[in-house]
Design a protein around this motif. Structure first.
Motif, PDB file in Angstrom:
ATOM      1  N   GLY A 320      33.222  15.027  -0.100  1.00 27.19           N
ATOM      2  CA  GLY A 320      32.940  15.302   1.428  1.00 27.19           C
ATOM      3  C   GLY A 320      32.333  16.478   1.890  1.00 27.19           C
ATOM      4  O   GLY A 320      32.346  16.707   3.197  1.00 27.19           O
ATOM      5  N   THR A 321      31.242  16.713   1.148  1.00 31.69           N
ATOM      6  CA  THR A 321      30.399  17.788   1.606  1.00 31.69           C
ATOM      7  C   THR A 321      29.440  17.630   2.796  1.00 31.69           C
ATOM      8  O   THR A 321      29.189  18.599   3.693  1.00 31.69           O
ATOM      9  N   GLN A 322      28.924  16.406   2.553  1.00 32.45           N
ATOM     10  CA  GLN A 322      27.955  15.921   3.933  1.00 32.45           C
ATOM     11  C   GLN A 322      28.477  16.065   5.082  1.00 32.45           C
ATOM     12  O   GLN A 322      28.020  16.534   5.968  1.00 32.45           O
ATOM     13  N   ALA A 323      29.779  15.242   5.313  1.00 30.64           N
ATOM     14  CA  ALA A 323      30.698  15.394   6.636  1.00 30.64           C
ATOM     15  C   ALA A 323      31.054  16.877   7.084  1.00 30.64           C
ATOM     16  O   ALA A 323      30.679  16.992   8.003  1.00 30.64           O
ATOM     17  N   TYR A 324      31.348  17.717   5.937  1.00 29.28           N
ATOM     18  CA  TYR A 324      31.650  18.741   6.303  1.00 29.28           C
ATOM     19  C   TYR A 324      30.514  19.906   6.970  1.00 29.28           C
ATOM     20  O   TYR A 324      30.458  20.445   7.919  1.00 29.28           O
ATOM     21  N   LYS A 325      29.364  19.570   6.218  1.00 35.62           N
ATOM     22  CA  LYS A 325      28.200  20.482   6.772  1.00 35.62           C
ATOM     23  C   LYS A 325      27.584  19.989   7.949  1.00 35.62           C
ATOM     24  O   LYS A 325      27.172  20.894   8.806  1.00 35.62           O
ATOM     25  N   VAL A 326      27.698  18.732   8.288  1.00 32.91           N
ATOM     26  CA  VAL A 326      27.282  18.102   9.599  1.00 32.91           C
ATOM     27  C   VAL A 326      27.974  18.794  10.452  1.00 32.91           C
ATOM     28  O   VAL A 326      27.522  19.255  11.591  1.00 32.91           O
ATOM     29  N   SER A 327      29.237  18.649  10.422  1.00 32.01           N
ATOM     30  CA  SER A 327      30.145  19.120  11.458  1.00 32.01           C
ATOM     31  C   SER A 327      29.921  20.580  11.547  1.00 32.01           C
ATOM     32  O   SER A 327      30.040  20.851  12.940  1.00 32.01           O
ATOM     33  N   ARG A 328      29.623  21.466  10.676  1.00 37.45           N
ATOM     34  CA  ARG A 328      29.476  22.775  11.069  1.00 37.45           C
ATOM     35  C   ARG A 328      28.126  23.146  11.747  1.00 37.45           C
ATOM     36  O   ARG A 328      28.198  23.771  12.482  1.00 37.45           O
ATOM     37  N   MET A 329      27.174  22.314  11.245  1.00 38.39           N
ATOM     38  CA  MET A 329      25.744  22.427  11.929  1.00 38.39           C
ATOM     39  C   MET A 329      25.827  22.029  13.410  1.00 38.39           C
ATOM     40  O   MET A 329      24.990  22.561  14.283  1.00 38.39           O
ATOM     41  N   VAL A 330      26.808  21.075  13.676  1.00 33.59           N
ATOM     42  CA  VAL A 330      27.044  20.734  15.188  1.00 33.59           C
ATOM     43  C   VAL A 330      27.712  21.770  16.040  1.00 33.59           C
ATOM     44  O   VAL A 330      26.984  21.972  16.972  1.00 33.59           O
ATOM     45  N   LYS A 331      28.226  22.398  15.266  1.00 38.89           N
ATOM     46  CA  LYS A 331      28.987  23.753  16.131  1.00 38.89           C
ATOM     47  C   LYS A 331      28.080  24.647  16.287  1.00 38.89           C
ATOM     48  O   LYS A 331      27.730  25.285  17.443  1.00 38.89           O
ATOM     49  N   VAL A 332      26.834  25.012  15.252  1.00 36.64           N
ATOM     50  CA  VAL A 332      26.001  26.032  15.503  1.00 36.64           C
ATOM     51  C   VAL A 332      24.972  25.635  16.274  1.00 36.64           C
ATOM     52  O   VAL A 332      24.674  26.396  17.214  1.00 36.64           O
TER      53      VAL A 332
END
Length: 421
Positions: A320-332
């Motif tokens: 699940g690394t892609q969904a996790y990383k995209v969600s963090r980038m959205v916050k940034v």
């Protein structure tokens, strides 16, 4: 910033977030990160399930009082919280990056993780299990393993708070949620802070790390970098490689990357750095020390570790690394929508796909994507390093935006050629 990710089973993960924020407003965000088909195939080929099947239990870390357990469901609104005790508890305060809101006020997300000191049960058994998988252990190496495993075994503390001295103003952080983590969006006193400035804040009457806050204005370049096998040798293609490089060995930077990052820092006028990793937040001191030794200061964005056995650690890095990383980038992106980001990652996991997905969401936000091709690993050469993989991942992303490199020296000219932000 909060990016805590709770792992419930070997094949699913539940997002909650410590770094950037896990929530909008005061509510925790819950999202399921499923293992993708290609992740499942890769994990089977690399024998991750075989390594994970007999890994030790960590359920003792979730043994806390009934009051803490029940009231923690109230989250940040919990009126029945307890202040941390410096004699029995310890707290990690995560470095963060301050941003300016629409009114020009400086704000930052302050994340704290709460633990009970030396509460990990059967630590010797956990160490023995890891040592057995790695092999060739001596007393010094086993001591290193024990030190790094301790935060994964120690009991977490829900429903607790810590007082912070924030520019002379005493401020409460928390209370922590069921994951033993609190996240608070706070206004930082003062109006004369400058881009690139750093302040250090300390907890009051608590055994806690200090927190460094870096101020970043709304415009300019910014760097978002993966950690594992991008700037640090982790061997994420191998379960025993991950265990060895994480718990037994001295951390090793990828050749040429520390010098490259210092060049980026100088050439792009000291941009803010965000280090986004799927590693669990329990490794924060280990990774923070590594970053301080080799790379520019910046915010570490790590995943939550609410799994019941050590197998969850390996799954954290590979599912699940892609969904996790995209969600963090959205916050940034919410904090710095006008910054121009340079994203740097590698081919071992889902960095190409993650950065490309974010580019398609916010094309003006990402100026360049650089992917390190990790060579000499059979599991990667058979598929993850193929040109077809990168072409598919970056479909819809202009070719001049992304570049796959093998040596850090390839990027100097590209960094130098970047125009004004």
């Amino acid at each position: 910033m909060r990016s805590t990710l709770a792992h419930r089973s070997p094949s699913t993960s539940t997002l909650k977030m410590p770094l950037p924020s896990a929530h909008a407003g005061a509510k925790h965000a819950h999202q399921l990160y499923q293992e993708t088909d290609d992740e499942r195939e890769f994990r089977i080929a690399a024998k991750f399930p075989d390594c994970e099947k007999d890994m030790p239990d960590l359920s003792a870390k979730f043994q806390y009082s009934l009051k803490d357990s029940l009231t923690s469901y109230l989250g940040a609104r919990n009126p029945f919280y307890t202040k941390v005790d410096p004699n029995t508890d310890y707290v990690w305060l995560f470095d963060n990056t301050a941003y300016q809101n629409k009114l020009g006020r400086w704000k930052a997300e302050f994340v704290a993780a709460y633990f009970v000191k030396n509460s990990g049960k059967d630590l010797s058994k956990i160490v023995a299990s890891v040592a057995d998988k790695i092999g060739d252990m001596d007393d010094k190496t086993e001591a290193t393993i024990a030190k790094r495993l301790q935060p994964l075994a120690d009991s977490i503390l829900p429903a607790h708070t810590v007082q912070l001295d924030l520019q002379g103003v005493e401020t409460r952080l928390g209370p922590s949620g069921r994951d033993g983590i609190s996240s608070d969006q706070l206004a930082i006193p003062g109006h004369d802070h400058q881009d690139g400035q750093t302040i250090t804040s300390k907890a009051i009457n608590a055994d806690a790390t200090s927190v460094n806050t870096i101020f970043a204005g709304p415009k300019g370049y910014a760097i978002l970098s993966d950690i594992d096998d991008t700037i640090k040798k982790t061997l994420t293609a191998s379960p025993t490689g991950i265990l060895s490089t994480t718990f037994a060995e001295d951390p090793e930077p990828i050749k040429g990357m520390p010098e490259l990052y210092q060049h980026i820092k100088s050439k792009l006028a000291n941009p803010p750095f965000f280090y986004l990793s799927a590693s669990p937040y329990n490794l924060y001191p280990f990774l923070r020390q590594f970053r301080e030794t080799y790379y520019p200061p910046g915010t570490l964005i790590l995943r939550e570790a609410s799994w019941m056995n050590l197998a969850g650690f390996l799954a954290n890095l590979t599912q699940g690394t892609q969904a996790y990383k995209v969600s963090r980038m959205v916050k940034v992106h919410e904090w710095f929508p006008k910054r121009k980001f340079i994203c740097i990652g590698d081919s071992t996991q889902k960095d190409p796909e993650s950065y490309a997905e974010m580019y398609r969401k916010h094309s003006k936000w990402i100026t360049a994507i650089y992917i390190r091709k990790v060579t000499g690993v059979a599991e990667l050469d058979s598929g993850k390093n193929l040109d077809e993989r990168f072409e598919k991942a970056f479909k819809g992303v202009p070719r001049e935006v992304w570049h796959v490199f093998e040596d850090a020296s390839e990027l100097y000219a590209k960094i130098d050629a970047l125009g004004p932000a």
